[in-house]
Design a protein around this motif. Structure first.
Motif, PDB file in Angstrom:
ATOM      1  N   PHE A 122      32.055  39.882  47.730  1.00 51.97           N
ATOM      2  CA  PHE A 122      32.236  38.893  46.454  1.00 51.97           C
ATOM      3  C   PHE A 122      32.393  37.760  45.988  1.00 51.97           C
ATOM      4  CE2 PHE A 122      35.106  43.244  47.632  1.00 51.97           C
ATOM      5  CZ  PHE A 122      34.518  43.806  46.600  1.00 51.97           C
ATOM      6  N   LYS A 123      32.247  37.380  44.578  1.00 50.73           N
ATOM      7  CA  LYS A 123      32.219  36.618  43.775  1.00 50.73           C
ATOM      8  C   LYS A 123      33.568  35.853  43.194  1.00 50.73           C
ATOM      9  CE  LYS A 123      30.483  32.414  41.478  1.00 50.73           C
ATOM     10  NZ  LYS A 123      29.438  31.419  40.497  1.00 50.73           N
ATOM     11  N   LEU A 124      34.933  35.339  42.740  1.00 48.98           N
ATOM     12  CA  LEU A 124      35.651  35.757  42.109  1.00 48.98           C
ATOM     13  C   LEU A 124      34.844  34.642  40.630  1.00 48.98           C
ATOM     14  CD1 LEU A 124      38.603  35.474  41.099  1.00 48.98           C
ATOM     15  CD2 LEU A 124      39.083  32.804  42.019  1.00 48.98           C
ATOM     16  N   LEU A 125      35.280  35.305  39.339  1.00 51.96           N
ATOM     17  CA  LEU A 125      34.741  35.423  38.086  1.00 51.96           C
ATOM     18  C   LEU A 125      36.097  34.848  37.022  1.00 51.96           C
ATOM     19  CD1 LEU A 125      32.440  37.961  37.300  1.00 51.96           C
ATOM     20  CD2 LEU A 125      32.419  35.674  38.301  1.00 51.96           C
ATOM     21  N   GLU A 126      37.296  35.106  37.168  1.00 49.42           N
ATOM     22  CA  GLU A 126      37.989  35.190  36.446  1.00 49.42           C
ATOM     23  C   GLU A 126      39.862  35.657  37.194  1.00 49.42           C
ATOM     24  OE1 GLU A 126      37.275  33.502  33.411  1.00 49.42           O
ATOM     25  OE2 GLU A 126      35.819  34.239  33.299  1.00 49.42           O
ATOM     26  N   GLU A 127      40.503  34.670  36.893  1.00 49.88           N
ATOM     27  CA  GLU A 127      42.066  34.978  37.337  1.00 49.88           C
ATOM     28  C   GLU A 127      42.825  35.251  36.132  1.00 49.88           C
ATOM     29  OE1 GLU A 127      45.426  32.970  39.940  1.00 49.88           O
ATOM     30  OE2 GLU A 127      43.072  31.971  40.192  1.00 49.88           O
ATOM     31  N   ILE A 128      43.812  36.030  36.272  1.00 49.90           N
ATOM     32  CA  ILE A 128      45.434  36.081  35.548  1.00 49.90           C
ATOM     33  C   ILE A 128      46.769  35.836  36.205  1.00 49.90           C
ATOM     34  CG2 ILE A 128      46.564  36.884  33.675  1.00 49.90           C
ATOM     35  CD1 ILE A 128      43.546  37.338  31.998  1.00 49.90           C
ATOM     36  N   SER A 129      47.103  35.077  36.058  1.00 51.46           N
ATOM     37  CA  SER A 129      48.735  34.816  37.051  1.00 51.46           C
ATOM     38  C   SER A 129      49.655  35.248  36.028  1.00 51.46           C
ATOM     39  CB  SER A 129      49.156  33.951  37.785  1.00 51.46           C
ATOM     40  OG  SER A 129      47.847  33.694  38.363  1.00 51.46           O
ATOM     41  N   TRP A 130      50.535  35.895  36.145  1.00 56.55           N
ATOM     42  CA  TRP A 130      51.284  36.953  35.121  1.00 56.55           C
ATOM     43  C   TRP A 130      52.700  36.369  35.596  1.00 56.55           C
ATOM     44  CZ3 TRP A 130      49.670  38.068  30.020  1.00 56.55           C
ATOM     45  CH2 TRP A 130      50.179  38.607  28.911  1.00 56.55           C
ATOM     46  N   ILE A 131      54.233  35.656  34.891  1.00 54.42           N
ATOM     47  CA  ILE A 131      55.073  35.815  35.548  1.00 54.42           C
ATOM     48  C   ILE A 131      55.257  36.480  34.340  1.00 54.42           C
ATOM     49  CG2 ILE A 131      57.231  34.386  35.505  1.00 54.42           C
ATOM     50  CD1 ILE A 131      55.405  31.867  36.347  1.00 54.42           C
ATOM     51  N   TYR A 132      56.404  37.777  34.846  1.00 50.91           N
ATOM     52  CA  TYR A 132      57.370  38.674  33.548  1.00 50.91           C
ATOM     53  C   TYR A 132      58.247  37.545  32.870  1.00 50.91           C
ATOM     54  CZ  TYR A 132      54.853  42.657  36.162  1.00 50.91           C
ATOM     55  OH  TYR A 132      53.711  43.260  36.540  1.00 50.91           O
ATOM     56  N   GLU A 133      58.543  38.189  31.559  1.00 52.79           N
ATOM     57  CA  GLU A 133      59.831  37.777  30.767  1.00 52.79           C
ATOM     58  C   GLU A 133      61.056  39.136  31.334  1.00 52.79           C
ATOM     59  OE1 GLU A 133      58.797  37.263  27.032  1.00 52.79           O
ATOM     60  OE2 GLU A 133      57.146  35.936  27.354  1.00 52.79           O
ATOM     61  N   VAL A 142      46.278  39.814  38.138  1.00 55.29           N
ATOM     62  CA  VAL A 142      44.890  39.945  37.423  1.00 55.29           C
ATOM     63  C   VAL A 142      43.715  39.228  37.799  1.00 55.29           C
ATOM     64  CG1 VAL A 142      43.695  41.181  36.022  1.00 55.29           C
ATOM     65  CG2 VAL A 142      46.416  41.276  36.129  1.00 55.29           C
ATOM     66  N   ALA A 143      42.375  40.103  38.436  1.00 55.45           N
ATOM     67  CA  ALA A 143      41.243  39.198  38.517  1.00 55.45           C
ATOM     68  C   ALA A 143      40.130  39.514  38.526  1.00 55.45           C
ATOM     69  CB  ALA A 143      41.319  38.566  39.986  1.00 55.45           C
ATOM     70  N   ALA A 144      38.709  39.252  37.628  1.00 56.90           N
ATOM     71  CA  ALA A 144      37.152  39.479  38.227  1.00 56.90           C
ATOM     72  C   ALA A 144      36.337  39.218  39.156  1.00 56.90           C
ATOM     73  CB  ALA A 144      37.260  39.241  36.380  1.00 56.90           C
ATOM     74  N   LEU A 145      35.857  40.615  39.932  1.00 59.93           N
ATOM     75  CA  LEU A 145      35.044  39.982  41.067  1.00 59.93           C
ATOM     76  C   LEU A 145      33.660  40.057  40.966  1.00 59.93           C
ATOM     77  CD1 LEU A 145      37.397  41.707  43.623  1.00 59.93           C
ATOM     78  CD2 LEU A 145      37.273  38.813  42.622  1.00 59.93           C
ATOM     79  N   LYS A 192      32.825  37.849  26.685  1.00 58.78           N
ATOM     80  CA  LYS A 192      32.110  37.254  28.157  1.00 58.78           C
ATOM     81  C   LYS A 192      31.349  37.410  28.772  1.00 58.78           C
ATOM     82  CE  LYS A 192      33.153  32.933  30.752  1.00 58.78           C
ATOM     83  NZ  LYS A 192      34.400  32.031  31.673  1.00 58.78           N
ATOM     84  N   TYR A 193      30.919  38.357  29.461  1.00 61.38           N
ATOM     85  CA  TYR A 193      29.473  39.107  30.105  1.00 61.38           C
ATOM     86  C   TYR A 193      29.465  39.611  29.354  1.00 61.38           C
ATOM     87  CZ  TYR A 193      32.519  36.026  33.681  1.00 61.38           C
ATOM     88  OH  TYR A 193      32.896  34.858  34.231  1.00 61.38           O
ATOM     89  N   HIS A 194      29.305  40.026  28.441  1.00 56.32           N
ATOM     90  CA  HIS A 194      28.144  41.067  27.783  1.00 56.32           C
ATOM     91  C   HIS A 194      28.376  42.749  28.634  1.00 56.32           C
ATOM     92  CE1 HIS A 194      27.558  37.600  24.800  1.00 56.32           C
ATOM     93  NE2 HIS A 194      27.263  37.061  26.418  1.00 56.32           N
ATOM     94  N   ILE A 195      28.864  42.982  28.527  1.00 57.05           N
ATOM     95  CA  ILE A 195      29.510  44.486  29.114  1.00 57.05           C
ATOM     96  C   ILE A 195      30.102  45.285  28.716  1.00 57.05           C
ATOM     97  CG2 ILE A 195      28.624  43.522  31.339  1.00 57.05           C
ATOM     98  CD1 ILE A 195      31.153  44.026  32.593  1.00 57.05           C
ATOM     99  N   ASP A 196      29.941  46.533  28.610  1.00 58.12           N
ATOM    100  CA  ASP A 196      30.802  48.226  27.451  1.00 58.12           C
ATOM    101  C   ASP A 196      31.499  48.558  28.349  1.00 58.12           C
ATOM    102  OD1 ASP A 196      28.374  48.110  25.235  1.00 58.12           O
ATOM    103  OD2 ASP A 196      27.047  48.701  26.458  1.00 58.12           O
TER     104      ASP A 196
END
Length: 335
Positions: A122-133, A142-145, A192-196
């Protein structure tokens, strides 16, 4: 569709197009104390001993899984990042904030969530780090691989919900924030990556059982209209001693395993691997050790010690399992 039951360290053939996923709450070091685990021999709570056992547990398939979700992950910068890099993994990590005092982990939080993925696959494309309120200092990743061989993109996510299963309102608030994080990543990737459609695989300690409203929400409501989540182990109890192959299409919470954590306080299922059944199929599941096997150490070693009777029942961690949870593993194929 048939699903196989894989035995630990069976060394089955690795199929390149399959994605093996291991989910593991590894028990944060500051929580592995005699106060929390009075029935466990002190050497089995020692960090340097436990970390070696946890590494062995990661190899439970007989080979390294494609993706690993970890909760209660501490010592990331001082140990796990470099160790997993040596094993061939890249990773993303988010430590819990220390904003509130909790009854279990105190003021200063040492742990967080991590996602490890094989650099060769895998190659890491995107990452979201989320701290709950909320007041529990919980987080999500959450990551896109991108799969290097096929250039297909998948979304993976990891979280650890608040420990008190009776406080559903608190857990639901965290779960809905996790859902927002996952939906945000799906929207980002598709635009961003034009996929359905993008396959989704999520893992974590959800701190509630298969008959809970948390489970029901994950199965019936979580995610946007294009995502239909199922638990990878929602057919597990259909395996029996006569057959390690399931052909049945029946599934549901009643077929979940009896436990993913076994301690003096509890024996139940709270760890899950969720997948989008529209884009992904389960090929194999790892057999979970029986409760008796997980309780067969530490017996009576504490005789003469001042341990209240209801905490004298044995469980894990022990010499074989490095946490109070067992790792669960599912092997997937993308449609």
């Amino acid at each position: 569709m048939s699903i196989n039951l894989v035995l630990p360290n069976e060394n089955q053939q690795v199929i390149p197009q399959h994605i093996s996923v291991l989910q593991y709450n590894i028990l944060a070091g500051n929580l592995a104390t005699p106060k929390h685990f009075p029935y466990v021999k002190p050497k089995h709570l020692d960090w340097e001993n436990r970390r070696d056992v946890i590494i062995e547990n990661i190899h439970v398939l007989g080979y390294l899984p494609s993706i690993i979700f970890m909760e209660e992950l501490d010592q990331y910068w001082s140990f796990w990042k470099n160790k997993m890099d040596e094993l061939g993994y890249d990773s993303v990590y988010l430590k819990r904030p220390s904003l509130n005092i909790s009854s279990w982990s105190g003021r200063f939080k040492h742990d967080g969530c991590g996602i490890f993925f094989l650099k060769s696959k895998f190659k890491l494309l995107e990452e979201i780090s989320w701290i709950y309120e909320d007041i529990h200092d919980r987080v999500a990743l959450v990551a896109a691989l991108k799969i290097i061989e096929t250039e297909q993109i998948i979304v993976v996510g990891n979280t650890h919900l608040y420990w008190n299963s009776k406080k559903l309102e608190d857990q639901f608030k965290e779960l809905q924030e996790f859902e927002t994080a996952v939906d945000t990543m799906i929207d980002l990737v598709t635009e961003k990556y034009h996929i359905d459609a993008v396959p989704v695989i999520l893992g974590g300690d959800f701190n509630n059982g298969p008959n809970s409203e948390i489970y029901h929400y994950m199965q019936e409501e979580f995610g946007n209209d294009n995502v239909s989540l199922r638990s990878a182990f929602d057919i597990y109890k259909q395996f029996n001693n006569e057959s390690r192959i399931i052909q049945s299409q029946d599934y549901g919470p009643e077929y979940e395993p009896g436990h993913t954590t076994v301690t003096s306080r509890r024996c139940w299922t709270i760890d899950y691997i969720w997948y989008d059944s529209n884009t992904t199929t389960v090929k194999s599941l790892l057999k979970i050790p029986e409760e008796e096997e997980l309780r067969n150490e530490n017996i009576n070693w504490y005789e003469g010690k001042d341990i209240q009777e209801d905490l004298q029942k044995t469980g894990i961690p022990n010499s074989v399992w490095g946490s109070d949870h067992v790792p669960i593993v599912a092997i997937f194929e993308l449609k």
